[in-house]
Write a protein that holds these residues in place. Structure first.
Motif, short mmCIF file in Angstrom:
data_model
loop_
_atom_site.label_atom_id
_atom_site.label_comp_id
_atom_site.label_asym_id
_atom_site.label_seq_id
_atom_site.Cartn_x
_atom_site.Cartn_y
_atom_site.Cartn_z
N GLN A 186 5.05 8.58 -1.16
CA GLN A 186 6.59 7.95 -0.16
C GLN A 186 7.31 6.96 -1.22
N ARG A 228 0.60 9.57 19.07
CA ARG A 228 0.96 8.24 18.79
C ARG A 228 -0.18 7.38 18.83
N THR A 234 0.92 -0.62 -0.16
CA THR A 234 -0.19 0.05 0.23
C THR A 234 0.54 1.31 -0.17
N GLU A 258 3.34 3.43 18.45
CA GLU A 258 1.86 3.72 17.83
C GLU A 258 1.25 2.69 18.77
N LYS A 263 7.16 8.17 7.92
CA LYS A 263 9.13 8.55 7.48
C LYS A 263 9.44 7.24 7.51
N SER A 323 8.40 4.44 8.14
CA SER A 323 7.74 2.89 7.13
C SER A 323 8.63 3.24 5.82
N1 LIG Z 1 1.50 3.59 2.77
C1 LIG Z 1 1.73 2.68 3.86
N2 LIG Z 1 0.31 1.99 3.83
C2 LIG Z 1 -0.18 1.12 5.29
N3 LIG Z 1 0.21 2.23 6.47
C3 LIG Z 1 0.89 2.81 6.17
C4 LIG Z 1 2.10 3.14 4.96
N4 LIG Z 1 1.86 4.67 5.38
C5 LIG Z 1 1.78 4.24 6.82
N5 LIG Z 1 0.99 3.64 7.45
C6 LIG Z 1 1.42 3.23 8.69
O1 LIG Z 1 1.28 4.67 9.36
C7 LIG Z 1 1.82 4.65 10.90
C8 LIG Z 1 2.21 4.92 11.11
O2 LIG Z 1 3.66 5.36 10.12
P1 LIG Z 1 5.44 5.59 10.59
O3 LIG Z 1 5.80 4.88 11.95
O4 LIG Z 1 6.32 5.30 9.44
O5 LIG Z 1 5.04 7.69 10.36
P2 LIG Z 1 5.96 8.42 10.80
O6 LIG Z 1 6.36 9.43 9.76
O7 LIG Z 1 8.00 7.27 10.88
O8 LIG Z 1 5.21 8.48 12.09
P3 LIG Z 1 5.29 9.88 13.79
O9 LIG Z 1 7.06 10.59 12.84
O10 LIG Z 1 5.04 9.76 14.37
O11 LIG Z 1 6.80 8.74 14.51
C9 LIG Z 1 2.32 2.98 10.47
O12 LIG Z 1 1.25 2.27 11.35
C10 LIG Z 1 2.55 2.92 9.32
O13 LIG Z 1 2.75 0.92 9.24
#
Ligand SMILES: Nc1ncnc2c1ncn2[C@@H]1O[C@H](COP(=O)(O)OP(=O)(O)OP(=O)(O)O)[C@@H](O)[C@H]1O
Length: 781
Positions: free
Chosen positions: A217, A752, A212, A723, A239, A241
């Motif tokens: 991304q 979170r 997905t 989270e 980010k 991910s």
């Molecule tokens: N394209 C995607 N498909 C499925 N799930 C996603 C997708 N993008 C993000 N997620 C989900 O969203 C959640 C947040 O993703 P992630 O932790 O990578 O974000 P982040 O930007 O690093 O967050 P933060 O800065 O708040 O820590 C995770 O559960 C991740 O699996």
């Protein structure tokens, strides 16, 4: 039968077909693997039987060497083959239950046959037809799936750009080789599937998102242009991910030249390492190296000081407002994180090039062998055109050669004779054997008492002097703490015109007395640790790591300008991917956020920036609430997943807060992970003591290494990057979250939550919430 049912039937029968092929191949590969394994065992067992050993003359010896080499090469080839087969087998087994997750139909310009491409976590080639039954999600053609909706589309293949039309985009949920869900998507990558994935409960381990990945991304994952890629993204925008799938992408694209250990990820805390450690293995790749910046500092400086970690610094900043030095420490932390401070250190180093180095005596048995003054004089007798590092090297050489002379003299000292007399039997034997090896003795006994004494004294002294040589090699004669401390002792104008615009003379004077005192107590604050290391490395020679090719820095808003400059220095050959969110910049130096400073460190032409505005973690209701806490929050675009509005619950005492939360937690037993987020570690401990009497809870502190399920109590700054299904803010009152300084901390805590957010508070609610529209939340009293 309607079209959908018909398609579903066809797709299921293709899966059955592919799966059967895979099962056949597993059997085939298993057979091959075991045969190669038998070869390896046999070669190892009979290695020497199959080699002709003859050392009679040089020619025979040469032939023997060739024969050994051939045999070793044969073994190595078999081992290599085994490794490959084993990897193919593992990949295939991983594919069997879920061979793929998507299909695209692409009609290339000028072609008449529509090509159906199935995407999975690895490629699968039909051995008989040489046809790809599954394409790796990272293959060039697979980018069509991530980058385009139906219509004209193109991708970059090794031979150039391929254009055509995307006719179908279909997603599957497949379990145990049965299609459980199938979606044809038009515009974006199936909202339906994404909703389904995001609606699931959290886990102790982050999951891969390859089925997905969203278009923006994908740009992060496949970006290859710059030396530096900066990803600024909202909380929950993917980010981390994207960073992990990017590692997988790089390992695939450069599989011939790039190894997992040449990639390094700086993560925010050790618990985070455990949280993300499954993503790459799930994708069939090895994990990259992972560390925290603190671990790096500890490794480089542990011997000098007790180094404060960033969490203790944070805790201090949040709890010590009433302490005498609080204000000045706050200012010091900001200043010491800045480029201005680095410039100041540079001019101090220039000064040290001319005068002011601090050395330590080198002593032996209570006597000074080389006085600090003598070392000082020698150091500055060397040409000032030679860099400090090179002069340090020359001083080391000089000390070692002088030491040799002293070593000789030392042999005649009384203590040596005494020590020889008291040598244990083992030591005596040890020396004796060493000496015999050097043929200093005739036959089995010492041929002469004097000679024996002479040689033994030589060895005794040598043993002691070896440790001095080691001290010289590790530069123990340089007093780095004193040198760093002197920076605060010398009047600023001694080594620079002025101390810079950022800090007033009187603040600098206060910073100096605070810093001197800390070092006197052998403490190094977190904000001093990197500058201290910088001074040390500048004097002793920078230890650079040239083998790392990619550095990833997650939660980059927590790094200072100074730290970024330092990291850039240590990895001269690396490309950098830096991911952060300025709205989550919770550290003391936030007004000098390193992300902004990066533009001064890297060539702008080699810097790429990508912004991720869409947020996926939380329900739409939670994101609408949390983004309202920010000034520029409207830019954050919530993914449309529905849930209930955040709930604000007022209580009149701490006891009522505890009871209320304990009761509510029990009603949420369908969730796997719940966090009660406190402002500080101190508050977390207090809440833990009270709450553990009422319900099962776990306390997370900075020493926690594993991320676990259940109900956890955690300080906000440790919840970074992770989270939970449901989040409780323990006390979102004005008293706790009344000042602007902690707005971002509060925002980070609330973001979170995946499915539900509760803010419990006592007294007045935080102004961050009272200022936002009431329709964004529900209230309970
Ligand atoms: N394209 C995607 N498909 C499925 N799930 C996603 C997708 N993008 C993000 N997620 C989900 O969203 C959640 C947040 O993703 P992630 O932790 O990578 O974000 P982040 O930007 O690093 O967050 P933060 O800065 O708040 O820590 C995770 O559960 C991740 O699996």
């Amino acid at each position: 039968m309607d079209q959908f049912k018909n398609d579903l039937k066809e797709e299921q029968s293709r899966i059955n077909f592919v799966r059967n092929k895979m099962i056949e191949d597993v059997a085939f590969l298993q057979k091959q693997t075991s045969s190669v394994k038998t070869d390896i065992v046999n070669i190892r067992k009979n290695f020497w039987d199959d080699v002709t050993v003859n050392m009679d003359d040089a020619v025979e010896a040469g032939e023997t060497a060739t024969s050994i080499k051939q045999q070793a090469e044969f073994l190595s080839e078999r081992e290599h083959r085994h490794k490959h087969l084993d990897r193919d087998l593992k990949n295939l087994k991983r594919l069997i239950d879920t061979p793929y997750f998507a299909r695209i139909d692409f009609l290339e310009d000028g072609e008449r046959v529509l090509e159906s491409i199935y995407l999975g976590i690895a490629s699968y080639l039909d051995r008989n037809s040489d046809e790809f039954l599954v394409y790796d999600w990272r293959a060039p053609i697979s980018s069509l799936y991530y980058d385009y909706s139906l219509g004209p589309a193109e991708f970059t293949a090794p031979g150039g750009t391929v254009r055509g039309e995307l006719k179908l985009k279909r997603q599957f949920i497949i379990k145990d080789a049965i299609i459980e869900g199938m979606f044809d998507s038009g515009i974006t990558i199936g909202d339906e599937l994404l909703k389904e994935v995001l609606g699931k409960q959290s886990d102790t381990q982050m999951k891969n998102i390859v089925a997905t990945i969203q278009q923006e991304q994908n740009k992060v994952i496949r970006n290859e242009k710059g030396k530096l890629l900066i990803v600024q993204g909202a909380a929950g925008s993917g980010k981390t991910s994207a960073a992990l799938q990017r590692v997988a992408f790089l390992l695939y694209k450069y599989r011939e030249t790039l190894e997992a250990e040449e990639i390094l990820l700086f993560s925010p805390n050790p618990m985070f390492n455990s949280y993300i450690r499954n993503v790459l293995p799930e994708l069939g790749e090895e994990n990259m190296q992972q560390t925290t910046f603190q671990q790096y500092l500890q490794h480089s400086l542990g011997e000098y000081f007790e180094i404060e970690d960033p969490f203790s610094q944070m805790e201090y900043m949040l709890t010590a407002q009433k302490e005498d030095f609080y204000e000045i420490r706050h200012k010091a932390a900001k200043y010491k994180s800045s480029f201005q401070y680095m410039d100041k250190i540079e001019s101090y180093l220039t000064y040290l090039g001319k005068q002011g180095m601090v050395f330590q005596d080198i002593t032996f048995r209570g006597n000074v062998l080389f006085s600090s003054d003598a070392i000082y004089t020698y150091f500055y007798s060397l040409s000032p055109t030679i860099s400090i590092t090179n002069r340090v090297k020359l001083v080391s050489d000089w000390l070692v050669s002088e030491l040799k002379k002293l070593e000789k003299k030392e042999r005649n000292k009384e203590w040596v004779e005494e020590e020889i007399q008291f040598l244990s039997k083992e030591e005596y034997q040890f020396y004796y054997q060493k000496l015999s090896k050097q043929k200093r003795f005739s036959q089995d006994t010492f041929d002469d008492f004097n000679r024996e004494q002479e040689n033994l004294s030589k060895y005794v002294v040598k043993r002691h002097f070896n440790s001095i040589k080691k001290q010289i090699a590790t530069h123990d004669f340089i007093d780095i703490p004193a040198i760093y401390q002197q920076l605060f002792k010398l009047p600023g104008e001694t080594f620079e015109e002025n101390v810079g615009d950022e800090i007033s003379d009187s603040d600098w004077a206060d910073i100096c007395s605070f810093s001197i005192n800390e070092i006197n107590h052998e403490r190094l604050t977190y904000e001093d640790a990197t500058p201290f290391l910088y001074v040390k490395e500048k004097i002793e020679g920078f230890k650079v790591n040239t083998s790392v090719k990619y550095v990833f820095i997650d939660e980059a808003q927590d790094y200072s300008a100074f730290q970024f400059a330092f990291i850039k220095h240590i990895f001269p050959n690396a490309r950098f991917t830096v991911l952060g969110d300025l709205n989550q910049a919770i550290y003391a130096h936030h007004s000098y956020s390193g992300i902004e400073a990066l533009k001064f460190l890297f060539d702008s032409e080699r810097t790429e920036r990508i912004e991720l505005k869409r947020s996926y973690r939380s329900t739409k209701q939670i994101i609408e609430f949390t983004r309202a806490l920010l000034e520029n929050g409207n830019e954050i675009d919530p993914f449309n997943r529905q849930g209930s509005k955040p709930v604000m619950v007022e209580k009149d005492s701490t006891e009522a807060l505890i009871n209320g939360i304990a009761q509510r937690v029990k009603t949420l037993d369908s969730y796997k992970s719940i966090a009660i987020i406190c402002k500080t570690a101190q508050e977390s401990e207090n809440v833990y003591k009270l709450l553990k009497e009422k319900t099962e809870v776990h306390l997370v502190d900075k020493r926690t290494n594993e991320f676990g399920l259940g109900v956890v109590i955690i300080p906000a700054y440790l919840a970074k990057g992770i989270e939970f299904d449901a989040v409780f803010i323990f006390n979102g009152s004005k008293e706790q979250y009344g000042s602007e300084d902690v707005r971002k901390l509060f925002y980070t805590a609330c973001t979170r939550a995946m499915h539900e957010l509760f803010v419990y508070y006592k007294g007045e609610i935080t102004p961050f919430i009272s200022e936002i529209p009431q329709h964004l939340y529900n209230e309970e009293f």
